[in-house]
Write a protein that holds these residues in place. Structure first.
Motif, PDB file in Angstrom:
ATOM      1  N   SER A 113     -14.460   4.967 -10.703  1.00  0.00           N
ATOM      2  CA  SER A 113     -13.798   6.273 -10.551  1.00  0.00           C
ATOM      3  C   SER A 113     -13.746   7.011 -11.887  1.00  0.00           C
ATOM      4  O   SER A 113     -13.936   8.227 -11.927  1.00  0.00           O
ATOM      5  CB  SER A 113     -12.400   6.112  -9.978  1.00  0.00           C
ATOM      6  N   ASN A 114     -13.513   6.284 -12.983  1.00  0.00           N
ATOM      7  CA  ASN A 114     -13.505   6.925 -14.305  1.00  0.00           C
ATOM      8  C   ASN A 114     -14.892   7.423 -14.684  1.00  0.00           C
ATOM      9  O   ASN A 114     -15.040   8.493 -15.271  1.00  0.00           O
ATOM     10  CB  ASN A 114     -12.971   5.971 -15.366  1.00  0.00           C
ATOM     11  N   VAL A 115     -15.910   6.643 -14.360  1.00  0.00           N
ATOM     12  CA  VAL A 115     -17.288   7.060 -14.634  1.00  0.00           C
ATOM     13  C   VAL A 115     -17.605   8.331 -13.844  1.00  0.00           C
ATOM     14  O   VAL A 115     -18.184   9.283 -14.377  1.00  0.00           O
ATOM     15  CB  VAL A 115     -18.289   5.934 -14.291  1.00  0.00           C
ATOM     16  N   ASP A 148     -15.837  11.311 -15.420  1.00  0.00           N
ATOM     17  CA  ASP A 148     -16.509  11.708 -16.662  1.00  0.00           C
ATOM     18  C   ASP A 148     -17.797  12.462 -16.374  1.00  0.00           C
ATOM     19  O   ASP A 148     -18.091  13.472 -17.009  1.00  0.00           O
ATOM     20  CB  ASP A 148     -16.804  10.488 -17.530  1.00  0.00           C
ATOM     21  N   ARG A 149     -18.553  11.984 -15.404  1.00  0.00           N
ATOM     22  CA  ARG A 149     -19.812  12.660 -15.050  1.00  0.00           C
ATOM     23  C   ARG A 149     -19.553  14.053 -14.490  1.00  0.00           C
ATOM     24  O   ARG A 149     -20.263  15.004 -14.819  1.00  0.00           O
ATOM     25  CB  ARG A 149     -20.599  11.828 -14.044  1.00  0.00           C
ATOM     26  N   LEU A 150     -18.547  14.178 -13.631  1.00  0.00           N
ATOM     27  CA  LEU A 150     -18.211  15.483 -13.065  1.00  0.00           C
ATOM     28  C   LEU A 150     -17.783  16.452 -14.163  1.00  0.00           C
ATOM     29  O   LEU A 150     -18.205  17.609 -14.171  1.00  0.00           O
ATOM     30  CB  LEU A 150     -17.110  15.348 -12.018  1.00  0.00           C
ATOM     31  N   SER A 161     -21.436  21.380 -18.809  1.00  0.00           N
ATOM     32  CA  SER A 161     -22.817  21.770 -19.077  1.00  0.00           C
ATOM     33  C   SER A 161     -23.207  23.015 -18.289  1.00  0.00           C
ATOM     34  O   SER A 161     -23.975  23.851 -18.771  1.00  0.00           O
ATOM     35  CB  SER A 161     -23.772  20.626 -18.769  1.00  0.00           C
ATOM     36  N   ASP A 162     -22.651  23.168 -17.087  1.00  0.00           N
ATOM     37  CA  ASP A 162     -22.926  24.356 -16.290  1.00  0.00           C
ATOM     38  C   ASP A 162     -22.373  25.606 -16.979  1.00  0.00           C
ATOM     39  O   ASP A 162     -23.033  26.636 -17.053  1.00  0.00           O
ATOM     40  CB  ASP A 162     -22.318  24.199 -14.895  1.00  0.00           C
ATOM     41  N   ARG A 163     -21.162  25.500 -17.515  1.00  0.00           N
ATOM     42  CA  ARG A 163     -20.554  26.630 -18.219  1.00  0.00           C
ATOM     43  C   ARG A 163     -21.322  26.987 -19.490  1.00  0.00           C
ATOM     44  O   ARG A 163     -21.404  28.138 -19.885  1.00  0.00           O
ATOM     45  CB  ARG A 163     -19.113  26.316 -18.585  1.00  0.00           C
ATOM     46  N   ILE A 216     -27.453  16.873 -22.912  1.00  0.00           N
ATOM     47  CA  ILE A 216     -27.148  17.500 -24.205  1.00  0.00           C
ATOM     48  C   ILE A 216     -25.644  17.463 -24.454  1.00  0.00           C
ATOM     49  O   ILE A 216     -25.189  17.145 -25.557  1.00  0.00           O
ATOM     50  CB  ILE A 216     -27.663  18.955 -24.271  1.00  0.00           C
ATOM     51  N   MET A 217     -24.845  17.757 -23.428  1.00  0.00           N
ATOM     52  CA  MET A 217     -23.394  17.730 -23.588  1.00  0.00           C
ATOM     53  C   MET A 217     -22.910  16.323 -23.925  1.00  0.00           C
ATOM     54  O   MET A 217     -22.038  16.140 -24.770  1.00  0.00           O
ATOM     55  CB  MET A 217     -22.699  18.224 -22.311  1.00  0.00           C
ATOM     56  N   GLU A 218     -23.488  15.310 -23.290  1.00  0.00           N
ATOM     57  CA  GLU A 218     -23.113  13.926 -23.576  1.00  0.00           C
ATOM     58  C   GLU A 218     -23.483  13.562 -25.014  1.00  0.00           C
ATOM     59  O   GLU A 218     -22.723  12.891 -25.704  1.00  0.00           O
ATOM     60  CB  GLU A 218     -23.804  12.981 -22.585  1.00  0.00           C
ATOM     61  N   GLN A 219     -24.629  14.034 -25.480  1.00  0.00           N
ATOM     62  CA  GLN A 219     -25.042  13.754 -26.857  1.00  0.00           C
ATOM     63  C   GLN A 219     -24.110  14.438 -27.858  1.00  0.00           C
ATOM     64  O   GLN A 219     -23.757  13.850 -28.880  1.00  0.00           O
ATOM     65  CB  GLN A 219     -26.487  14.202 -27.091  1.00  0.00           C
TER      66      GLN A 219
END
Length: 91
Positions: free
Chosen positions: A13-15, A18-20, A26-28, A35-38
């Motif tokens: 659920s935490n994963v 985090d992905r959501l 990243s959409d915004r 790229i956002m994760e990096q």
């Protein structure tokens, strides 16, 4: 909690949360979730050299804001990074 705790096993659920969050951010920002994760990982890596970060309270997002120079809406990075403790810097 140190930098290595960032790589510890998280519940599914935490994963998913985090992905959501990363997809929404990243959409915004009009960039890929990768790229956002990096960006997030790089911020954690650099700051972890100097401070102990509370990774559970970490919140990084990009929002659209009005430009100060009347250039319309521009993306802005907001980071709420709780600091647990300062590290001793070797001289």
């Amino acid at each position: 909690m140190g930098f290595t705790d960032f790589f510890r096993k998280k519940s599914s659920s935490n994963v998913a949360k985090d992905r959501l969050k990363m997809v929404l951010v990243s959409d915004r920002a009009n960039c890929s979730p990768e790229i956002m994760e990096q960006i997030k990982n790089d911020l954690i890596y650099v700051l972890s050299k100097y401070v102990e970060i509370d990774l559970e309270g970490l919140d990084i997002k990009i929002e659209q804001m009005q430009s100060e120079n009347d250039h319309g809406m521009v993306p802005a990075l907001f980071a709420n990074i709780p600091i647990k403790d300062m590290k001793q810097v070797e001289k």
